[in-house]
Design an enzyme around this catalytic site. Structure first.
Site, PDB file in Angstrom:
ATOM      1  N   HIS A 171      -2.697   8.217   5.827  1.00  0.00           N
ATOM      2  CA  HIS A 171      -2.644   6.826   5.163  1.00  0.00           C
ATOM      3  C   HIS A 171      -4.178   6.490   6.025  1.00  0.00           C
ATOM      4  CE1 HIS A 171      -1.884   2.873   3.805  1.00  0.00           C
ATOM      5  NE2 HIS A 171      -1.832   2.364   4.723  1.00  0.00           N
TER       6      HIS A 171
ATOM      7  N   PHE B 290       1.695  -3.541   3.981  1.00  0.00           N
ATOM      8  CA  PHE B 290       2.000  -4.930   4.645  1.00  0.00           C
ATOM      9  C   PHE B 290       3.721  -4.880   4.396  1.00  0.00           C
ATOM     10  CE2 PHE B 290      -2.198  -6.999   4.359  1.00  0.00           C
ATOM     11  CZ  PHE B 290      -2.578  -6.201   5.351  1.00  0.00           C
TER      12      PHE B 290
ATOM     13  N   LYS C  39      -9.554   8.081   2.116  1.00  0.00           N
ATOM     14  CA  LYS C  39      -9.833   6.682   2.158  1.00  0.00           C
ATOM     15  C   LYS C  39     -11.376   6.445   2.769  1.00  0.00           C
ATOM     16  CE  LYS C  39      -5.309   4.596   2.185  1.00  0.00           C
ATOM     17  NZ  LYS C  39      -4.503   5.338   2.553  1.00  0.00           N
TER      18      LYS C  39
ATOM     19  N   GLU D 154      -1.013   6.160  13.595  1.00  0.00           N
ATOM     20  CA  GLU D 154      -0.327   6.972  12.611  1.00  0.00           C
ATOM     21  C   GLU D 154      -0.227   8.341  13.025  1.00  0.00           C
ATOM     22  OE1 GLU D 154      -2.428   7.441   8.932  1.00  0.00           O
ATOM     23  OE2 GLU D 154      -0.859   8.839   8.149  1.00  0.00           O
TER      24      GLU D 154
ATOM     25  N   CYS E 193       0.769  -0.982  -0.076  1.00  0.00           N
ATOM     26  CA  CYS E 193      -0.127  -0.018   0.032  1.00  0.00           C
ATOM     27  C   CYS E 193       0.880   1.303  -0.003  1.00  0.00           C
ATOM     28  CB  CYS E 193      -1.079  -0.059   1.172  1.00  0.00           C
ATOM     29  SG  CYS E 193      -1.863  -1.370   0.981  1.00  0.00           S
TER      30      CYS E 193
ATOM     31  N   HIS F 266      -9.707   1.959  -0.146  1.00  0.00           N
ATOM     32  CA  HIS F 266      -8.201   1.879  -0.103  1.00  0.00           C
ATOM     33  C   HIS F 266      -7.995   1.130  -1.370  1.00  0.00           C
ATOM     34  CE1 HIS F 266      -4.280   1.164   1.062  1.00  0.00           C
ATOM     35  NE2 HIS F 266      -4.454   0.421   2.215  1.00  0.00           N
TER      36      HIS F 266
END
Lengths: 78, 419
Positions: free
Chosen positions: B310, B406, B341, B320, B169, B346
């Site tokens: 994010h 990830f 998002k 975050e 991502c 996403h």
């Protein structure tokens, strides 16, 4: 045009995205219709599917024109 | 070091098949979420997604505009989205009439996080049901991640760097950051950079649901499912699409009188070294990436006006946020921070690139997009402007865009308005 020739023409038009009047029996897949080697593999698979025939690799290599394909299918189907 | 500016934009998103439609809907507070229509989702834990709409929808995407019909049949949707977004960006930048010599200095860096999963799933079933001889000859190159770049370079004749990032991502952000460095290092004068993704298929949805990353309680309320920073958030909503920017060396852009949207001034990269899917609980990697980007940009904590987070609508949102606070200050140094998002879901490998385009438009129009569905802000959000529900007019001269993925991969990009 024979029934086989009409069906072959239809498949070629669909797969190569070309105008049907360009898909004559004399037309070469690579020189006249802009196909590459992968397009020909895909076309052979589509012919096999449509006509229930098996086109071995050595026979597929000899198919250069629309007419070659039509002839091979008609002969194989007897 | 050569300066790098943005001179063109392209988008395919769940809110629109182009830049202006996507942006207008984002600012209006629309949601791109709905029930999955791409396949029959019965039996899936998650049955909703943010799909790119078809051409009959007012926000729809028409693949026939820029992608040859034969290619559409041979490749996965992420490649189609990527080719179209790249075409939009090139048209916007006025780069369709380059000489052969100029094309040698144009490269591409368009990546994806996963690539052609729908096609892999389909051909795998085909292989098992009908045998190896029925696998499409276009299977491999129609699914490969670097084939957005490959297709775009073939279509437009670009012979510069042919690059494709794969960092889950963070892909979109790394793609833009890496491309900017290629221009700075004189590998190219122009880079077509971004990310694309489309994995709304049974295996993609099931895989992310099994990893406990997707929401599963909002199937009857799709537009409320993506709710970053809200106490009731419980997983992301899958999106799809592509974002592409044209990066250009500053003097090159100026010499041809190009419209300059922004300058890429900061890029930071780091790793979490912690877990395959979970972020570091203290957000150490995120913090390192942001600090590096700020340092490269030569900016201080109070200089950022907008943070595109994010913020995926998972537990990681507040990790975050805590990291952003440590870098920019308790009140974020006056910056507004939102997660788009909440509206488009996403986009995985496309996310960072689409969000970079949103950041640039925020600077163009001096307005920041909202965080939707933020009804019960979680602990730690007090005193932070998370732009709930409605877009907000404000000064935006410098933006920070975060992307994490990830594998513990982090990227932060800073862009600034050019006077």
């Amino acid at each position: 045009m024979s029934d086989t020739a009409t069906r072959v023409q239809k498949i070629v038009v669909e797969h190569l995205g070309v105008e049907s009047d360009k898909v004559t029996q004399e037309a070469s897949f690579i020189d006249d219709l802009g196909a590459d080697s992968l397009d020909i593999v895909e076309l052979v698979m589509a012919f096999e599917e449509e006509f229930g025939v098996e086109i071995p690799d050595d026979a597929a290599e000899k198919i250069a024109t629309v007419g070659d394909a039509t002839k091979f299918i008609e002969e194989t189907q007897g | 070091m050569r300066r790098v500016v943005v001179t063109g934009l392209g988008l395919v998103t769940p809110l629109g098949g182009d830049v202006e439609t996507s942006w207008k809907n984002l600012i209006a507070g629309e949601s791109g979420a709905g029930p999955i229509t791409r396949f029959e989702p019965e039996g899936q834990k998650c049955t909703i997604a943010c799909e790119v709409k078809g051409k009959d929808h007012p926000w729809g995407f028409d693949p026939d505009k820029r992608v040859d019909g034969k290619i559409q049949r041979q490749v996965d949707p992420f490649i189609v989205y990527g080719i179209d977004a790249a075409g939009q960006a090139l048209e916007d930048a006025g780069l369709l009439d380059l000489s052969d010599e100029e094309k040698e200095r144009v490269g591409c860096s368009i990546g994806a996080g996963i690539g052609g999963l729908p096609g892999i799933e389909k051909e795998s079933i085909n292989l098992h049901e009908r045998g190896p001889g029925r696998v499409s000859p276009h299977f491999v190159h129609g699914r490969l991640i670097n084939l957005v770049t490959g297709q775009v370079q073939i279509k437009y004749g670009f012979m510069g760097p042919n690059h494709a990032v794969v960092t889950a991502c963070s892909t979109g952000a790394h793609s833009i950051g890496d491309a900017a460095r290629m221009i700075a290092m004189d590998d190219a004068d122009i880079m077509v950079a971004g990310g694309a993704e489309s994995t709304i298929n049974p295996l993609g949805i099931a895989g992310f649901a099994q990893a406990r990353a997707l929401n599963t309680s909002f199937n009857d309320r799709p537009t409320e499912a993506s709710r970053p920073y809200d106490k009731d958030r419980e997983g992301f909503v899958m999106g799809e699409g592509a974002g592409v920017v044209i990066l250009e060396e500053y003097e090159h852009a100026k010499a041809r009188g190009a419209k300059i949207y922004a300058e890429v001034t900061g890029y930071g990269l780091s790793g979490d070294a912690y877990h395959v899917t979970a972020p570091h609980p203290e957000g150490k990697g995120a913090e390192l990436a942001m600090r590096m980007a700020l340092k490269k940009a030569g900016l201080g904590p109070g200089d950022i006006d907008y943070v595109n987070a994010h913020g995926t609508s998972t537990m990681a949102d507040t990790i975050e946020l805590a990291a952003v606070k440590r870098v920019l200050g308790e009140g974020l140094g006056g910056a507004s921070m939102s997660s788009t998002k909440s509206a488009i879901g996403h986009l995985l490998g496309g996310a960072g690139a689409v969000e970079a385009v949103f950041c640039i438009l925020a600077m163009r129009d001096q307005i920041v997009p909202p965080t939707l569905n933020l009804h019960n802000p979680d602990e730690g959000t007090e005193g932070i402007d998370l732009v709930p529900h409605k877009a907000k007019k404000r000064e935006v001269k410098a933006v920070l865009n975060n992307s994490f993925g990830f594998g513990g991969t982090n990227a932060s990009i800073i862009m600034q308005k050019v006077d």
